[in-house]
Enzyme design. Structure first.
Site: not given
Ligand code: KIV
Length: 277
Positions: A52-53, A91, A121, A123, A190
């Site tokens: 989600d970056s 994500d 993924k 959090e 992280e």
């Molecule tokens: O969203 C993302 O890119 C991340 C990574 C930096 C681990 O969570």
């Protein structure tokens, strides 16, 4: 003997556990589009995260919080078209899994079924263990994410290193163990002090993938645009393997100059006229 990435057999979640057991480092990067995913995959990266970056790197948001399931899904589909070997992880965006486990199942299911990801993924610490268990019940593997969890930026008071205080460190170790027991197949750590990352890595059987967490994790992940020098980020934990942004800016300036001054297009860029007669 150096580890040689196998071009043919796709990377599975269990292959990552085997890599940890054999002491083979796991290489992970983010990707948000098909050509970048293909490049990263062909270079031998083991895990590609459509993170989600995306929101900050590609969509111009100030944080990851506004990213929606539809936005991630759109990009996961593109990444999938570029991947042939790496494990594709998608994500789960902010509030797509925390409120109701049925939402978590529906949204994760879309990222797998429509997006083509092999895993998701999410959090959070032990409070996310029930969600991890429910996703596993429908065969959706989950990568956990501890330490600086950007979706919690407002609670954490900024993008700061986590786990420096003894109670925080103890809690993170417990979180890691609970998430492992719930069935998570890997944990992203992280912005965590290296000594804590090493302790967690030693005390869990699943691989840890570090970002700003030192050299002792079982693998490393970076945001691809950061390591290629396409962002202006000056994060301490990022090593820039290229400096593409200034090169791209220089190329675009040269194009502007050429168009304005008549240097482009030149005769070699023009199509031949139709033959007469
Ligand atoms: O969203 C993302 O890119 C991340 C990574 C930096 C681990 O969570």
């Amino acid at each position: 003997m150096p580890y040689k990435a196998q071009k043919t057999s796709p990377v599975s979640t269990t292959a990552l556990t085997e890599m940890k057991q054999k002491g083979v480092k796991i290489v992970a990067l983010t990707a948000y589009d098909a050509p970048t995913a293909a490049l990263v995959d062909e270079a031998g990266v083991d895990v590609i995260l459509c993170g989600d970056s995306l929101g900050m790197v590609k969509l111009g948001y100030e944080s990851t919080l506004p990213v929606t399931v539809e936005e991630i899904l759109h990009h996961v589909k593109a990444v999938k078209r570029g991947v042939s070997r790496a494990l594709l992880v998608a994500d789960m965006p902010f509030l797509s899994y925390e409120i109701d486990v049925k939402d978590a199942l529906r949204h994760a299911g879309r990222l797998i079924k429509e997006g083509g990801a092999a895993a998701v993924k999410l959090e959070g610490g032990m409070e996310m263990a029930p969600v991890v268990k429910e996703l596993l019940k429908v065969n959706i593997p989950v990568m956990a994410h501890l330490g600086l969890t950007p979706q919690a930026v407002h609670r954490l008071g900024g993008y700061k290193v986590q786990g420096r205080k003894p109670q925080e460190a103890e809690k993170m170790l417990t979180d890691a163990k609970v998430l492992e027991a719930a069935g998570a197949f890997a944990i992203v750590l992280e912005c965590v002090p290296p000594s804590l990352a090493r302790e967690i890595t030693r005390k869990v059987g699943i691989p840890t993938i570090g970002i700003g967490a030192g050299a002792h994790c079982d693998g490393q992940i970076l945001v691809v645009d950061d390591m290629l020098g396409m962002t202006e980020s000056s994060l301490k934990f990022v090593k820039r393997y290229a400096d593409l942004r200034p090169q791209m800016a220089k190329a675009v300036s040269a194009y502007c100059r050429d168009v304005r001054e008549g240097g482009f297009p030149a005769p070699e860029h023009e199509f031949a006229e139709a033959a007469k007669g």
